[in-house]
Design a protein around this motif. Sequence first.
Motif, short mmCIF file in Angstrom:
data_model
loop_
_atom_site.label_atom_id
_atom_site.label_comp_id
_atom_site.label_asym_id
_atom_site.label_seq_id
_atom_site.Cartn_x
_atom_site.Cartn_y
_atom_site.Cartn_z
N ARG A 187 0.87 -1.15 0.12
CA ARG A 187 0.12 0.09 0.07
C ARG A 187 0.66 1.17 0.22
O ARG A 187 1.98 1.16 0.37
CB ARG A 187 -1.03 0.15 1.36
CG ARG A 187 -0.30 0.00 2.77
CD ARG A 187 -1.47 0.04 3.72
NE ARG A 187 -2.11 -1.43 3.74
CZ ARG A 187 -3.24 -1.53 4.02
NH1 ARG A 187 -3.77 -0.72 4.67
NH2 ARG A 187 -3.54 -2.91 4.42
N GLU A 321 -5.17 6.58 -0.29
CA GLU A 321 -4.18 5.22 -0.18
C GLU A 321 -4.64 4.39 -1.17
O GLU A 321 -5.88 4.27 -1.51
CB GLU A 321 -4.32 4.83 1.20
CG GLU A 321 -3.80 3.49 1.47
CD GLU A 321 -4.26 2.66 2.69
OE1 GLU A 321 -3.43 2.97 3.93
OE2 GLU A 321 -5.29 2.04 2.84
N ARG A 323 -4.07 0.47 -2.40
CA ARG A 323 -3.63 -1.06 -2.06
C ARG A 323 -3.43 -1.71 -3.60
O ARG A 323 -4.72 -1.91 -4.13
CB ARG A 323 -4.37 -1.63 -1.04
CG ARG A 323 -4.42 -0.89 0.28
CD ARG A 323 -5.59 -1.44 1.01
NE ARG A 323 -5.57 -2.93 1.43
CZ ARG A 323 -6.89 -3.37 1.73
NH1 ARG A 323 -7.78 -3.14 1.90
NH2 ARG A 323 -6.74 -4.78 1.95
#
Length: 426
Positions: A187, A321, A323
């Motif tokens: 991530r 973010e 991932r």
Amino acid sequence: MMLTLDPATLVGSDYADGSIYSNPDLYDMEMERIFMNTWIWVAHRSQLSEPGSFITTFVGPHPVIVSRDRKGDVHVVLNRCRHRGATVCEHKSGKASSFVCPYHGWAYGLDGALRSVPYQDGYSGQLDKAAYPLVRLRVEEYNGLIFATFNQHISSLDTWLGRARLWIDLFMKQGAGWPVKTMGEHRFTFPGNWKIQLENTTDAYHFPVVHKSFLDSVDSETQNIFDFVEGSGFVEDLGHGHSVMVMIPELVDLEANLEIPIPERFQYLADELSKDYPPEQVRRIVRAVGGSGFNLNLFPNLACSMAFFRVLRPLGVNQTEVRHIAIGMDGGPDIANEARLRLHEHFQGPMGFGTPDDSEAWDRVQRGSLAGRDIAILLNRGLGREARRESGNLFGDVSAETGMRAAYRQWLAAMTDTSFSGDAEA
């Protein structure tokens, strides 16, 4: 200058105002009207493989626990003790029989029910444990993909996914006859708005420009495969903000046309697999290793992207973010899963050729969009050449911005209808 908070004035049929990436009040509205009101992907089935398994993640800004109880049922609950608000689990994943608040010891079952309270006599009989479970979200699953929502009145997940279900089924053929499993993730964050990344998943137009270093790193056969901008692929609006970008049409169905010659770069793998598997199964496994020939965008936070899951999580108006979750064959040959991981590292990995270049582009969009006022973000590529299938789906050539327009139609439906239930059509 006061920026408008009327979303209807910010997005049109072929443009968006640059403030959609940078208006903090608009971002707060998105968290309320989109991330608390529709189906949000939270986990893959393989991450909860046994009773007691759990992971912690987020639905928008809200920390949640996703767990499987002893009966096999999946639950998603807010990671927030009902007493004083402390998180009850800080581990990213694991196994547990209960979740205990570290502050005052309130203990909850995997289903969120409040099981015990230390020194309960201090409440003089005025505490009804049944009235204070961890807050539960609604949970549904489709083909291993687990979604949750705060909206208890939203239509079913099957209805929400709609025409995207066919593409999910095709994507899951990467198990080559075994179940698909997650095989780890990395991530990272980039200093930009979540919608910039959302747009990227079905944007073929950028590929030969941004990913030239990747194309220079592979053999000529692979270069030809990824020379798809002027190819016969397409982008299709699947409704509800979902879209698919088909880059390599011959790899849409991994179980079709298995007689096609094995690419040279996978011949070593085929030779090794031939020691333990019959020819047709070898071809099926090798085909799965290379991944599907399409990217599927599921509004608002999941991409099933060729051979991995890409999950976005808004952290703030200008912070996101991402991932990248590698997937493989659960029970399949180790050598094949290792090959998938090496391919994942080559492009998606933190030292790969794809992720750093994409991140730089997203960063520049965020910074550049702050320049000037009343300058449109263009979403009009391929608009004049779109057509409709018999199903009603809009589609355009592979470099068309059809997928972005699909996402923003759903964004607009959610943002302008406070009673939104996730049912906007294409």
